[in-house]
Write a protein that holds these residues in place. Structure first.
Motif, PDB file in Angstrom:
ATOM      1  N   GLN A 101     -21.813  33.652  37.726  1.00  0.00           N
ATOM      2  CA  GLN A 101     -22.870  33.895  38.724  1.00  0.00           C
ATOM      3  C   GLN A 101     -23.189  32.597  39.459  1.00  0.00           C
ATOM      4  OE1 GLN A 101     -26.309  35.503  36.653  1.00  0.00           O
ATOM      5  NE2 GLN A 101     -24.934  36.428  35.151  1.00  0.00           N
ATOM      6  N   LYS A 102     -23.785  32.740  40.639  1.00  0.00           N
ATOM      7  CA  LYS A 102     -24.091  31.532  41.426  1.00  0.00           C
ATOM      8  C   LYS A 102     -25.219  30.715  40.794  1.00  0.00           C
ATOM      9  CE  LYS A 102     -23.798  30.881  45.816  1.00  0.00           C
ATOM     10  NZ  LYS A 102     -24.037  30.899  47.249  1.00  0.00           N
ATOM     11  N   ILE A 103     -26.248  31.424  40.304  1.00  0.00           N
ATOM     12  CA  ILE A 103     -27.416  30.744  39.733  1.00  0.00           C
ATOM     13  C   ILE A 103     -27.729  31.316  38.354  1.00  0.00           C
ATOM     14  CG2 ILE A 103     -29.924  30.316  40.032  1.00  0.00           C
ATOM     15  CD1 ILE A 103     -28.539  29.010  42.295  1.00  0.00           C
ATOM     16  N   TYR A 104     -28.029  30.430  37.429  1.00  0.00           N
ATOM     17  CA  TYR A 104     -28.510  30.847  36.111  1.00  0.00           C
ATOM     18  C   TYR A 104     -29.906  30.265  35.915  1.00  0.00           C
ATOM     19  CZ  TYR A 104     -23.748  32.233  34.967  1.00  0.00           C
ATOM     20  OH  TYR A 104     -22.532  32.858  34.957  1.00  0.00           O
ATOM     21  N   GLU A 105     -30.821  31.089  35.450  1.00  0.00           N
ATOM     22  CA  GLU A 105     -32.181  30.611  35.175  1.00  0.00           C
ATOM     23  C   GLU A 105     -32.248  30.166  33.715  1.00  0.00           C
ATOM     24  OE1 GLU A 105     -34.538  30.162  37.344  1.00  0.00           O
ATOM     25  OE2 GLU A 105     -33.720  31.269  39.070  1.00  0.00           O
ATOM     26  N   GLY A 106     -32.122  28.860  33.498  1.00  0.00           N
ATOM     27  CA  GLY A 106     -32.165  28.342  32.114  1.00  0.00           C
ATOM     28  C   GLY A 106     -33.587  28.330  31.561  1.00  0.00           C
ATOM     29  N   GLY A 107     -34.568  28.264  32.465  1.00  0.00           N
ATOM     30  CA  GLY A 107     -35.986  28.320  32.067  1.00  0.00           C
ATOM     31  C   GLY A 107     -36.431  27.116  31.257  1.00  0.00           C
ATOM     32  N   ARG A 108     -37.610  27.294  30.639  1.00  0.00           N
ATOM     33  CA  ARG A 108     -38.149  26.249  29.749  1.00  0.00           C
ATOM     34  C   ARG A 108     -38.029  26.770  28.329  1.00  0.00           C
ATOM     35  NH1 ARG A 108     -43.517  25.498  33.383  1.00  0.00           N
ATOM     36  NH2 ARG A 108     -42.492  24.473  35.141  1.00  0.00           N
ATOM     37  N   VAL A 109     -37.026  26.275  27.642  1.00  0.00           N
ATOM     38  CA  VAL A 109     -36.708  26.798  26.305  1.00  0.00           C
ATOM     39  C   VAL A 109     -37.804  26.380  25.310  1.00  0.00           C
ATOM     40  CG1 VAL A 109     -35.014  26.629  24.426  1.00  0.00           C
ATOM     41  CG2 VAL A 109     -34.239  26.840  26.809  1.00  0.00           C
ATOM     42  N   GLU A 110     -38.211  27.317  24.469  1.00  0.00           N
ATOM     43  CA  GLU A 110     -39.225  27.018  23.448  1.00  0.00           C
ATOM     44  C   GLU A 110     -38.623  26.065  22.407  1.00  0.00           C
ATOM     45  OE1 GLU A 110     -42.455  27.736  23.382  1.00  0.00           O
ATOM     46  OE2 GLU A 110     -42.152  28.613  25.370  1.00  0.00           O
ATOM     47  N   PRO A 111     -39.478  25.303  21.714  1.00  0.00           N
ATOM     48  CA  PRO A 111     -38.967  24.255  20.815  1.00  0.00           C
ATOM     49  C   PRO A 111     -37.884  24.729  19.846  1.00  0.00           C
ATOM     50  CG  PRO A 111     -41.360  24.172  20.912  1.00  0.00           C
ATOM     51  CD  PRO A 111     -40.948  25.333  21.768  1.00  0.00           C
ATOM     52  N   GLU A 112     -38.033  25.939  19.301  1.00  0.00           N
ATOM     53  CA  GLU A 112     -37.057  26.409  18.300  1.00  0.00           C
ATOM     54  C   GLU A 112     -35.673  26.564  18.924  1.00  0.00           C
ATOM     55  OE1 GLU A 112     -40.690  27.217  18.643  1.00  0.00           O
ATOM     56  OE2 GLU A 112     -39.714  29.095  19.252  1.00  0.00           O
ATOM     57  N   GLY A 113     -35.625  26.776  20.249  1.00  0.00           N
ATOM     58  CA  GLY A 113     -34.336  27.002  20.905  1.00  0.00           C
ATOM     59  C   GLY A 113     -33.689  25.727  21.425  1.00  0.00           C
ATOM     60  N   LEU A 114     -34.430  24.608  21.400  1.00  0.00           N
ATOM     61  CA  LEU A 114     -33.863  23.343  21.908  1.00  0.00           C
ATOM     62  C   LEU A 114     -32.798  22.855  20.926  1.00  0.00           C
ATOM     63  CD1 LEU A 114     -37.158  21.595  23.131  1.00  0.00           C
ATOM     64  CD2 LEU A 114     -35.357  22.589  24.566  1.00  0.00           C
ATOM     65  N   ARG A 115     -31.607  22.549  21.452  1.00  0.00           N
ATOM     66  CA  ARG A 115     -30.489  22.231  20.565  1.00  0.00           C
ATOM     67  C   ARG A 115     -30.521  20.764  20.164  1.00  0.00           C
ATOM     68  NH1 ARG A 115     -26.964  26.942  20.281  1.00  0.00           N
ATOM     69  NH2 ARG A 115     -26.054  25.566  18.748  1.00  0.00           N
ATOM     70  N   PRO A 116     -30.013  20.476  18.966  1.00  0.00           N
ATOM     71  CA  PRO A 116     -29.824  19.059  18.606  1.00  0.00           C
ATOM     72  C   PRO A 116     -28.604  18.515  19.350  1.00  0.00           C
ATOM     73  CG  PRO A 116     -28.997  20.479  16.871  1.00  0.00           C
ATOM     74  CD  PRO A 116     -29.537  21.393  17.943  1.00  0.00           C
ATOM     75  N   ALA A 117     -28.263  17.266  19.117  1.00  0.00           N
ATOM     76  CA  ALA A 117     -27.123  16.681  19.835  1.00  0.00           C
ATOM     77  C   ALA A 117     -25.908  16.579  18.913  1.00  0.00           C
ATOM     78  CB  ALA A 117     -27.513  15.307  20.344  1.00  0.00           C
ATOM     79  N   ARG A 118     -24.720  16.680  19.499  1.00  0.00           N
ATOM     80  CA  ARG A 118     -23.463  16.503  18.723  1.00  0.00           C
ATOM     81  C   ARG A 118     -23.103  15.024  18.709  1.00  0.00           C
ATOM     82  NH1 ARG A 118     -18.924  20.314  18.638  1.00  0.00           N
ATOM     83  NH2 ARG A 118     -17.994  18.674  17.401  1.00  0.00           N
ATOM     84  N   TRP A 119     -23.800  14.267  17.852  1.00  0.00           N
ATOM     85  CA  TRP A 119     -23.539  12.822  17.814  1.00  0.00           C
ATOM     86  C   TRP A 119     -22.146  12.500  17.287  1.00  0.00           C
ATOM     87  CZ3 TRP A 119     -26.403  10.941  21.186  1.00  0.00           C
ATOM     88  CH2 TRP A 119     -27.752  11.279  21.305  1.00  0.00           C
ATOM     89  N   ASP A 120     -21.507  13.474  16.618  1.00  0.00           N
ATOM     90  CA  ASP A 120     -20.154  13.214  16.114  1.00  0.00           C
ATOM     91  C   ASP A 120     -19.171  13.017  17.273  1.00  0.00           C
ATOM     92  OD1 ASP A 120     -20.737  16.036  16.577  1.00  0.00           O
ATOM     93  OD2 ASP A 120     -18.683  16.431  15.926  1.00  0.00           O
ATOM     94  N   LEU A 121     -19.549  13.432  18.476  1.00  0.00           N
ATOM     95  CA  LEU A 121     -18.631  13.283  19.622  1.00  0.00           C
ATOM     96  C   LEU A 121     -18.878  11.997  20.409  1.00  0.00           C
ATOM     97  CD1 LEU A 121     -18.605  16.941  21.019  1.00  0.00           C
ATOM     98  CD2 LEU A 121     -16.997  15.854  19.445  1.00  0.00           C
ATOM     99  N   MET A 122     -19.855  11.214  19.974  1.00  0.00           N
ATOM    100  CA  MET A 122     -20.185   9.989  20.713  1.00  0.00           C
ATOM    101  C   MET A 122     -19.114   8.919  20.458  1.00  0.00           C
ATOM    102  SD  MET A 122     -23.674   7.780  20.530  1.00  0.00           S
ATOM    103  CE  MET A 122     -23.831   8.229  18.840  1.00  0.00           C
ATOM    104  N   PRO A 123     -18.618   8.251  21.521  1.00  0.00           N
ATOM    105  CA  PRO A 123     -17.617   7.204  21.265  1.00  0.00           C
ATOM    106  C   PRO A 123     -18.264   6.058  20.476  1.00  0.00           C
ATOM    107  CG  PRO A 123     -18.358   7.152  23.559  1.00  0.00           C
ATOM    108  CD  PRO A 123     -18.978   8.366  22.929  1.00  0.00           C
ATOM    109  N   PRO A 124     -17.552   5.486  19.506  1.00  0.00           N
ATOM    110  CA  PRO A 124     -18.179   4.437  18.689  1.00  0.00           C
ATOM    111  C   PRO A 124     -18.402   3.142  19.473  1.00  0.00           C
ATOM    112  CG  PRO A 124     -15.882   4.758  18.062  1.00  0.00           C
ATOM    113  CD  PRO A 124     -16.185   5.793  19.108  1.00  0.00           C
ATOM    114  N   ASP A 125     -19.444   2.419  19.104  1.00  0.00           N
ATOM    115  CA  ASP A 125     -19.715   1.061  19.612  1.00  0.00           C
ATOM    116  C   ASP A 125     -19.897   0.977  21.129  1.00  0.00           C
ATOM    117  OD1 ASP A 125     -19.402   0.255  17.003  1.00  0.00           O
ATOM    118  OD2 ASP A 125     -17.252  -0.075  17.253  1.00  0.00           O
ATOM    119  N   ARG A 126     -20.403   2.012  21.757  1.00  0.00           N
ATOM    120  CA  ARG A 126     -20.553   1.941  23.208  1.00  0.00           C
ATOM    121  C   ARG A 126     -22.004   1.924  23.674  1.00  0.00           C
ATOM    122  NH1 ARG A 126     -15.549   3.042  25.573  1.00  0.00           N
ATOM    123  NH2 ARG A 126     -16.342   1.967  27.407  1.00  0.00           N
TER     124      ARG A 126
END
Ligand code: B12
Ligand code: SF4
Length: 501
Positions: free
Chosen positions: A129-154
């Motif tokens: 679709q052209k536009i997606y309404e992501g909205g304001r996600v409630e705290p329980e829906g906010l995702r953590p980060a995939r720190w395992d994908l972060m390049p080391p030492d940068r």
């Protein structure tokens, strides 16, 4: 078929100061069946276009400052046959621009935490679709980060968000309009889990990438109580209690950890809160001082800030509780005069702020200031590189004016020179060295000097200088200083670290 996540930047430093959190949050929101996304942060190094192939899905996150480079990447990706998806605050505000100039197939407005998986699914089925309404996600829906994908030492600092949104309504800020005025606070369990993961990986410096770490003030509570609004009082009290709960748990983490956040100066009136910050090792906070005069505070709708002696007392209160202040000041407000530059530096020094940033008033879209300015510019026909001034982010970086809003008493160059002068004075070697005495050992003092110089080169000279030679020199110096700085911030990984109760 690959998923790409790209953080655009027109300048790359090889090493980054703070992780762009959205990259790793969207990586977590990417369905595992799609494989790990390929992450490119152009503040480290430029995108290699040949990595994008036909049928790939390319997510590009933009704020106003990097939108132009983002659009360039969008066009490159579309030409390579990929699906192009934009998100981030600027795309939220100008979705049609991302379609027109960034060759977008789709734009996600608001939070991407939930919408991203839907976009990927639709793209793979050819039903984007052209536009997606992501909205304001409630705290329980906010995702953590995939720190395992972060390049080391940068990166020097990792970033973890604990709350989205801010109840205030400052005229130059878009956060309260885009993220909302109701604080959406993540549970301390989830926040602490992420921080522990980062410490395991060798990060001991964490930026709490919040708009306002103190979303409920003592005055808010008193007012709800005076109005006999029990429901509101209970809601506010619960938010405040959760803050204390988080800080109590941060205090139980390894004692070499250091946190930094952004906060309003109202916290200075709340010694219990400051003491909890101290125990939690939140050793630094950006405080939006904006102006040192009552008139200036009125200009920016920030009546809750103090001026004069009360301002100095408030800023000192942070330091008294072990929280170093990065004072943020705006120049070019209608009530500013030539004398404001000196007066501001004097207050910053008298108040003992450890770092300061002096920015020039910029009408960012989504703000009250921008709406008023855009209206006032209706009959202005000025165009630079084909773009009207009210679309300043579309002007190539080196041609962008430094000041946009006409000032009643100063020319744009007066404001630019005054601002540059404030940086020069605050960051003179003598003043930095004096401030360096806030740390004990000679080694720490030298580190303090290095970091002050890096901050100045990256933020002041590249943002204010009018000639490209000076910008180029600054970026060059920043690249040199950033390497030893990165080493100062790294720590021994602690894979054995457990999550405190
Ligand atoms: C931490 C922070 C910083 C840090 C770190 C930046 C970094 N490396 O990430 C520092 C201190 C360096 C910084 C600097 C500046 N910042 Co800043 N910053 C923030 C802050 C507080 C949090 C950003 C964050 O990490 N959020 C957490 C992530 C998860 O949220 P997110 O980025 O919004 O991403 C979500 C959605 O937007 C969406 N999304 C984002 N990208 C994409 C992409 C796709 C494909 C999809 C589908 C979805 C999507 O999904 C994500 C998850 O929900 C925001 C305020 C805010 N609420 O965002 C301001 C903010 C982004 N900054 C802002 C500004 C103005 C600046 C400065 C210009 C300040 C200055 N005057 O110097 C500089 C510019 C630096 C630069 N050259 O880029 C403005 C931007 C306004 C605008 N219209 O662009 C904001 C919104 C604050 C404000 N007061 O208005 N900043
Ligand atoms: S400037 Fe700070 S206090 Fe004001 S609305 Fe924005 S986040 Fe809130």
């Amino acid at each position: 078929m690959h998923i790409h996540l790209i953080n655009p930047s027109h300048v790359s430093f090889g090493i980054g100061v703070i992780t762009p959190r959205w990259l790793y949050v969207l990586a977590d929101a990417t369905p595992r069946a799609m494989g790990d996304p390929l992450i490119v942060d152009e503040t480290l190094e430029p995108l290699e276009p040949s990595t994008i192939e036909a049928g790939d899905i390319v997510g590009i996150g933009i704020h106003t400052g990097n939108a132009l480079r983002g659009y360039e990447i969008g066009r490159i990706a579309r030409a390579a046959g990929a699906f192009v998806v934009f998100g981030g605050i600027h795309a939220t505000l100008f979705p049609e621009e991302a379609h027109e100039l960034g060759a977008a197939h789709a734009v996600v407005k608001g939070d991407g935490d939930l919408a991203w998986a839907q976009v990927i699914d639709d793209c793979t089925r050819g039903a984007c679709q052209k536009i997606y309404e992501g909205g304001r996600v409630e705290p329980e829906g906010l995702r953590p980060a995939r720190w395992d994908l972060m390049p080391p030492d940068r990166y020097m600092w990792a970033s973890v968000q604990t709350v989205r949104g801010c109840p205030k309504h400052c005229s130059f800020c878009s956060v309260w309009k885009t993220d909302g005025q109701r604080p959406r606070q993540r549970a301390s369990d989830i926040v602490v889990r992420e921080i522990v993961e980062l410490r395991r990986r060798g990060f001991r410096f964490i930026a709490l990438a919040d708009d306002n770490f103190y979303p409920v003030t003592l005055t808010d509570l008193q007012m709800a109580s005076r109005r006999n609004d029990l429901a509101q009082y209970e809601t506010l009290k619960a938010i405040r209690d959760e803050r204390f709960e988080l800080m109590r748990r941060l205090a139980d983490l390894p004692d070499d950890m250091v946190f930094f956040t952004q906060i309003t100066m109202e916290a200075a009136e709340d010694p219990e809160f400051l003491e909890a910050m101290n125990k939690a090792r939140i050793k630094g906070a950006l405080v939006g001082v904006e102006s040192v005069t009552p008139e200036g505070l009125k200009d920016v709708h920030k009546g809750f800030n103090a001026a004069g002696d009360q301002l100095i007392d408030r800023l000192r209160a942070f330091k008294h509780h072990g929280v170093h202040v990065l004072g943020s000041f705006i120049f070019g407000l209608p009530s500013d005069r030539q004398s404001t530059f000196d007066a501001t530096v004097a207050v910053a020094q008298q108040a003992g702020v450890t770092f300061a940033q002096f920015v020039m008033l910029t009408p960012f879209p989504g703000t009250t200031d921008f709406a008023a300015w855009e209206k006032s510019m209706e009959s202005d026909t000025t165009r630079i590189a084909g773009a009207p001034l009210t679309r300043h982010w579309l002007i190539p970086q080196e041609q962008r004016p430094k000041v946009y809003t006409p000032h009643p008493a100063m020319s744009p160059d007066d404001i630019r020179r005054g601002t540059q002068g404030a940086w020069d004075r605050f960051y003179s070697f003598r003043n930095i060295w004096e401030r360096a005495h806030c740390v004990q050992s000679l080694k720490s003092r030298l580190a303090f000097v290095l970091i002050s110089k890096l901050y100045r080169q990256m933020y002041a000279n590249t943002g204010i200088a009018t000639d490209s030679a000076r910008v180029g020199r600054s970026a060059h110096w920043a690249r040199w200083i950033i390497k030893p700085c990165r080493r100062l911030f790294s720590a021994r990984p602690m894979p054995e670290l457990t999550i405190p109760a």
